[in-house]
Design a protein around this motif. Sequence first.
Motif, PDB file in Angstrom:
ATOM      1  N   GLU A 310       0.908  -1.054   0.085  1.00  0.00           N
ATOM      2  CA  GLU A 310      -0.008  -0.095  -0.118  1.00  0.00           C
ATOM      3  C   GLU A 310       0.801   1.410  -0.105  1.00  0.00           C
ATOM      4  OE1 GLU A 310      -2.368  -0.107   3.538  1.00  0.00           O
ATOM      5  OE2 GLU A 310      -0.601   0.254   4.859  1.00  0.00           O
ATOM      6  N   LEU A 311       0.374   2.366  -0.348  1.00  0.00           N
ATOM      7  CA  LEU A 311       1.036   3.639  -0.591  1.00  0.00           C
ATOM      8  C   LEU A 311       1.150   4.228   1.086  1.00  0.00           C
ATOM      9  CD1 LEU A 311      -0.641   5.498  -3.575  1.00  0.00           C
ATOM     10  CD2 LEU A 311       1.768   4.585  -3.262  1.00  0.00           C
ATOM     11  N   SER A 312       2.335   4.928   1.079  1.00  0.00           N
ATOM     12  CA  SER A 312       2.611   5.536   2.506  1.00  0.00           C
ATOM     13  C   SER A 312       1.570   6.659   2.452  1.00  0.00           C
ATOM     14  CB  SER A 312       3.962   5.669   2.698  1.00  0.00           C
ATOM     15  OG  SER A 312       4.051   6.815   3.707  1.00  0.00           O
ATOM     16  N   THR A 313       0.798   6.968   3.430  1.00  0.00           N
ATOM     17  CA  THR A 313      -0.023   8.033   3.405  1.00  0.00           C
ATOM     18  C   THR A 313       0.806   9.216   3.836  1.00  0.00           C
ATOM     19  OG1 THR A 313      -0.735   7.674   5.724  1.00  0.00           O
ATOM     20  CG2 THR A 313      -2.327   6.833   3.705  1.00  0.00           C
ATOM     21  N   ALA A 314       1.814   9.027   4.530  1.00  0.00           N
ATOM     22  CA  ALA A 314       2.656  10.453   5.237  1.00  0.00           C
ATOM     23  C   ALA A 314       3.769  10.694   4.094  1.00  0.00           C
ATOM     24  CB  ALA A 314       3.644   9.834   6.461  1.00  0.00           C
ATOM     25  N   LYS A 315       4.215   9.702   3.116  1.00  0.00           N
ATOM     26  CA  LYS A 315       4.995  10.230   2.147  1.00  0.00           C
ATOM     27  C   LYS A 315       4.475  10.141   0.827  1.00  0.00           C
ATOM     28  CE  LYS A 315       8.682   7.639   5.013  1.00  0.00           C
ATOM     29  NZ  LYS A 315       9.545   6.568   4.848  1.00  0.00           N
ATOM     30  N   THR A 316       3.425  10.021   0.580  1.00  0.00           N
ATOM     31  CA  THR A 316       2.621  10.229  -0.949  1.00  0.00           C
ATOM     32  C   THR A 316       1.875  11.452  -0.899  1.00  0.00           C
ATOM     33  OG1 THR A 316       2.509   7.783  -0.898  1.00  0.00           O
ATOM     34  CG2 THR A 316       1.145   9.056  -2.518  1.00  0.00           C
ATOM     35  N   ARG A 317       2.543  12.383  -2.125  1.00  0.00           N
ATOM     36  CA  ARG A 317       1.845  13.681  -2.159  1.00  0.00           C
ATOM     37  C   ARG A 317       1.503  13.938  -3.463  1.00  0.00           C
ATOM     38  NH1 ARG A 317       6.183  17.419  -3.402  1.00  0.00           N
ATOM     39  NH2 ARG A 317       4.617  19.424  -2.716  1.00  0.00           N
ATOM     40  N   LEU A 318       0.544  14.995  -3.640  1.00  0.00           N
ATOM     41  CA  LEU A 318       0.332  15.442  -5.139  1.00  0.00           C
ATOM     42  C   LEU A 318       0.956  16.704  -5.243  1.00  0.00           C
ATOM     43  CD1 LEU A 318      -3.379  14.106  -5.491  1.00  0.00           C
ATOM     44  CD2 LEU A 318      -1.549  13.766  -7.219  1.00  0.00           C
ATOM     45  N   ALA A 319       1.302  17.241  -6.258  1.00  0.00           N
ATOM     46  CA  ALA A 319       1.974  18.602  -6.558  1.00  0.00           C
ATOM     47  C   ALA A 319       1.846  18.931  -8.134  1.00  0.00           C
ATOM     48  CB  ALA A 319       3.145  18.537  -5.965  1.00  0.00           C
ATOM     49  N   HIS A 320       2.137  20.097  -8.068  1.00  0.00           N
ATOM     50  CA  HIS A 320       2.380  20.703  -9.664  1.00  0.00           C
ATOM     51  C   HIS A 320       3.651  21.022  -9.657  1.00  0.00           C
ATOM     52  CE1 HIS A 320       1.885  22.760 -13.410  1.00  0.00           C
ATOM     53  NE2 HIS A 320       0.810  22.065 -13.698  1.00  0.00           N
ATOM     54  N   THR A 321       4.397  20.910 -10.869  1.00  0.00           N
ATOM     55  CA  THR A 321       5.795  21.505 -11.161  1.00  0.00           C
ATOM     56  C   THR A 321       5.907  22.716 -11.241  1.00  0.00           C
ATOM     57  OG1 THR A 321       5.517  20.882 -13.486  1.00  0.00           O
ATOM     58  CG2 THR A 321       6.345  19.221 -12.196  1.00  0.00           C
ATOM     59  N   LEU A 332      -8.076  17.092  -2.108  1.00  0.00           N
ATOM     60  CA  LEU A 332      -7.458  16.071  -3.249  1.00  0.00           C
ATOM     61  C   LEU A 332      -6.280  15.655  -3.043  1.00  0.00           C
ATOM     62  CD1 LEU A 332      -8.637  18.237  -6.208  1.00  0.00           C
ATOM     63  CD2 LEU A 332      -9.876  16.334  -5.313  1.00  0.00           C
ATOM     64  N   GLY A 333      -5.385  16.003  -1.680  1.00  0.00           N
ATOM     65  CA  GLY A 333      -4.232  15.689  -1.685  1.00  0.00           C
ATOM     66  C   GLY A 333      -3.089  16.660  -1.765  1.00  0.00           C
ATOM     67  N   PHE A 334      -3.176  17.886  -2.339  1.00  0.00           N
ATOM     68  CA  PHE A 334      -2.261  18.928  -2.286  1.00  0.00           C
ATOM     69  C   PHE A 334      -1.963  19.487  -0.962  1.00  0.00           C
ATOM     70  CE2 PHE A 334      -4.353  18.269  -6.529  1.00  0.00           C
ATOM     71  CZ  PHE A 334      -3.365  18.022  -7.413  1.00  0.00           C
ATOM     72  N   ASP A 335      -0.660  19.835  -0.860  1.00  0.00           N
ATOM     73  CA  ASP A 335      -0.097  20.271   0.290  1.00  0.00           C
ATOM     74  C   ASP A 335       0.050  21.927  -0.033  1.00  0.00           C
ATOM     75  OD1 ASP A 335       2.145  20.303  -1.182  1.00  0.00           O
ATOM     76  OD2 ASP A 335       3.264  19.233   0.284  1.00  0.00           O
ATOM     77  N   GLY A 336      -0.178  22.560  -1.006  1.00  0.00           N
ATOM     78  CA  GLY A 336       0.098  23.804  -1.099  1.00  0.00           C
ATOM     79  C   GLY A 336       1.328  24.523  -1.787  1.00  0.00           C
ATOM     80  N   THR A 337       2.395  23.472  -2.112  1.00  0.00           N
ATOM     81  CA  THR A 337       3.538  23.824  -2.504  1.00  0.00           C
ATOM     82  C   THR A 337       3.897  23.072  -3.934  1.00  0.00           C
ATOM     83  OG1 THR A 337       4.640  21.969  -1.543  1.00  0.00           O
ATOM     84  CG2 THR A 337       4.501  23.735  -0.080  1.00  0.00           C
ATOM     85  N   THR A 338       4.744  23.952  -4.761  1.00  0.00           N
ATOM     86  CA  THR A 338       4.842  23.210  -6.082  1.00  0.00           C
ATOM     87  C   THR A 338       6.405  22.380  -5.994  1.00  0.00           C
ATOM     88  OG1 THR A 338       6.017  25.566  -6.547  1.00  0.00           O
ATOM     89  CG2 THR A 338       3.735  25.144  -7.456  1.00  0.00           C
ATOM     90  N   GLY A 339       6.404  21.825  -7.070  1.00  0.00           N
ATOM     91  CA  GLY A 339       7.848  20.974  -7.188  1.00  0.00           C
ATOM     92  C   GLY A 339       7.682  19.828  -6.440  1.00  0.00           C
ATOM     93  N   PHE A 340       8.729  18.917  -6.356  1.00  0.00           N
ATOM     94  CA  PHE A 340       8.615  17.555  -5.528  1.00  0.00           C
ATOM     95  C   PHE A 340      10.228  17.255  -5.430  1.00  0.00           C
ATOM     96  CE2 PHE A 340       8.219  16.440 -10.086  1.00  0.00           C
ATOM     97  CZ  PHE A 340       9.197  15.181 -10.196  1.00  0.00           C
ATOM     98  N   ASN A 341      10.213  16.204  -4.495  1.00  0.00           N
ATOM     99  CA  ASN A 341      11.835  15.714  -4.272  1.00  0.00           C
ATOM    100  C   ASN A 341      11.630  14.319  -4.676  1.00  0.00           C
ATOM    101  OD1 ASN A 341      12.690  18.140  -3.115  1.00  0.00           O
ATOM    102  ND2 ASN A 341      11.813  17.701  -1.011  1.00  0.00           N
ATOM    103  N   PHE A 342      12.611  13.906  -5.424  1.00  0.00           N
ATOM    104  CA  PHE A 342      12.968  12.347  -5.459  1.00  0.00           C
ATOM    105  C   PHE A 342      14.476  12.041  -5.632  1.00  0.00           C
ATOM    106  CE2 PHE A 342      12.678   9.046  -8.873  1.00  0.00           C
ATOM    107  CZ  PHE A 342      11.811   8.164  -8.193  1.00  0.00           C
ATOM    108  N   LEU A 343      14.810  11.039  -5.081  1.00  0.00           N
ATOM    109  CA  LEU A 343      16.156  10.484  -5.116  1.00  0.00           C
ATOM    110  C   LEU A 343      17.175  11.346  -4.700  1.00  0.00           C
ATOM    111  CD1 LEU A 343      16.078   8.562  -8.385  1.00  0.00           C
ATOM    112  CD2 LEU A 343      15.848   7.581  -6.079  1.00  0.00           C
ATOM    113  N   GLY A 344      16.706  12.345  -3.520  1.00  0.00           N
ATOM    114  CA  GLY A 344      17.848  13.475  -3.208  1.00  0.00           C
ATOM    115  C   GLY A 344      17.740  14.761  -3.852  1.00  0.00           C
ATOM    116  N   PHE A 345      16.921  14.772  -5.049  1.00  0.00           N
ATOM    117  CA  PHE A 345      17.050  15.984  -5.924  1.00  0.00           C
ATOM    118  C   PHE A 345      15.578  16.827  -5.503  1.00  0.00           C
ATOM    119  CE2 PHE A 345      20.093  13.511  -7.844  1.00  0.00           C
ATOM    120  CZ  PHE A 345      21.040  14.431  -8.319  1.00  0.00           C
TER     121      PHE A 345
END
Length: 584
Positions: A310-321, A332-345
């Motif tokens: 199952e997906l981790s509710t704490a670490k899964t988020r929706l965003a726009h770039t 809907l799952g957005f936290d109000g910030t843009t961009g995202f982090n992945f693999l340290g970037f």
Amino acid sequence: MCTLNNIEWKAIDWKIVQSKVFVWQQEIYTASKNGDISSVRKLQHVLLKSKEAKLLAVRRVTQDNQGKKTAGIDGIKSLNPKQRLELAGKLCFPTPASPLRRVWLPKPGRTEKRPLGIPTIHDRALQALLKLAMEPEWEARFEPNSFGFRPGRSALDAVAAIKNCLVKRSKYVLDADIAKCFDTIDHAKLLDKIGFKGIYRTQLKYWLKAGVLDANIFQQTEKGTPQGGIISPLLANIALHGLETHLKGCFADIPVHFGTSGLKMEPGDAKKSLHVIRYADDFVILHYNRDVVLRCKEETQKFLADIGLELSTAKTRLAHTLVLNESDTAELGFDGTTGFNFLGFTFKQLKTVHRSAWNRGERLGFKTLVYPSKASLKKHQDKLKYIVLDKGKGLDQRRLIKTLNPVIRGWASYFGTSDANTTGHLAKQDHLLYLKLRRWSKRIKGSAMGGTSFWFKAGTRRWNFGIKNFIKLISHTEYSLPLNSSEGYVRVRQNASPFDGNETYWSSRISRLPRHPTIIKKLLKKQKGRCKWCGLIFTDDDIIEKDHIIPRRKPFNGPNELSNLQLLHRHCHDTKTATEIASP
């Protein structure tokens, strides 16, 4: 038990051994690519029965592997050459597995710890043997945007793939994380997906059900594939295989339109517009239609539930770039910030009319940037602080530089493969390190003025920390490498595999990987990606070591120059050294 009498470990011709195994692996890959599972199983059986594959599996576990000194529950950390041959002769399927030894490792920046399960050397060798047969079959089947724990692929390939799909258009993103992926995979579903029958299915069951000894307390393992096993990453990749294909077939009822003309896309084009990029159990889903991304989230949960995840509710988020709309709400799952982090970037798009991206001759009004995340920057600076200001209390300048250089090189060769130089992050790391070194030098000399003796001027660079003409601290900016450019880092070809027989591509690619120091890249290019001792092409699994052609020690007294250096496999290096010692 295979017959390995009348041979000695040091007398084994590893070129013949590795070549034979690789030929079988290529045949397995080709048969799997053609969907001929019957031939795949026959070839796998031949490989697994061969003495060559058993010898290679034992060598990788006891001689090549960086973690070869780690003991399982039997306490055995290493084997001598005679014991290696004995172990190779004992490898057979199925063999009941010993329980794993539980080791707890701290997670960076967190109080919680990550559980590892360490198998015995015998079980590790048997897992390495089965992996030799399974890996080429699944390399022919894995989806092109799966990058984690696969030969010839890396985290930087995933990073480059993400940037490539963002540069022309801003998108919504589902930044997903699977909760305790390795610990909760359904065993029965995984075994059915692998498709083995008979002795090999039994062997996999033995490993999955082996149990764990944690502080001498035995615990059953009813689900999951323990982290720490050689075959575990491959099993996790198999469990998650098919996610991209599943998602691309699940939004036929959602209208998807071209951005320029507004025309509705055909199903084939609609599927291509969705990007699912996965590195092990971390993945992102990218599309410019929010409804598609929301639908993909639902379908992802269904896909994972079928294999016990199952997906981790704490670490899964929706965003726009680039920018969020008013309707992109927290519900809907957005936290109000843009961009995202992945693999340290951090991946983010910024509105600008300067150096904007172009599409079909028009400015898009934004540029896409990839740079180290705040957490990655802080972790690196914390490590540098410890080395310079804590550990550095007992180090002279020469030893301090020798301690710092590998740390800087490792971090900068990974995070410098991005826009980190453009955004100023690499230069900032150099400046912050300079401030720490200034404090160190002042403490050593007693004054800031006296501390300047640790720096020297060279060329246009005024402040070089080191001893002139002897040793110098490297800088972060030296490892700047842009993504997806002709002179920068280019991701691996989508359907390329080390088993596809394209030696030219793989030998040239390995010499361009940013993780290698400059001198290694030069030697790889000079040697055309091949080991000077055995003549075989270096692969991702190989440990490459520098060797002095004429040894440095007496009575040889070879020079420490590029012309006297060559690259060898670790096992080839061991053989060469043993030959030199034995020679008069």
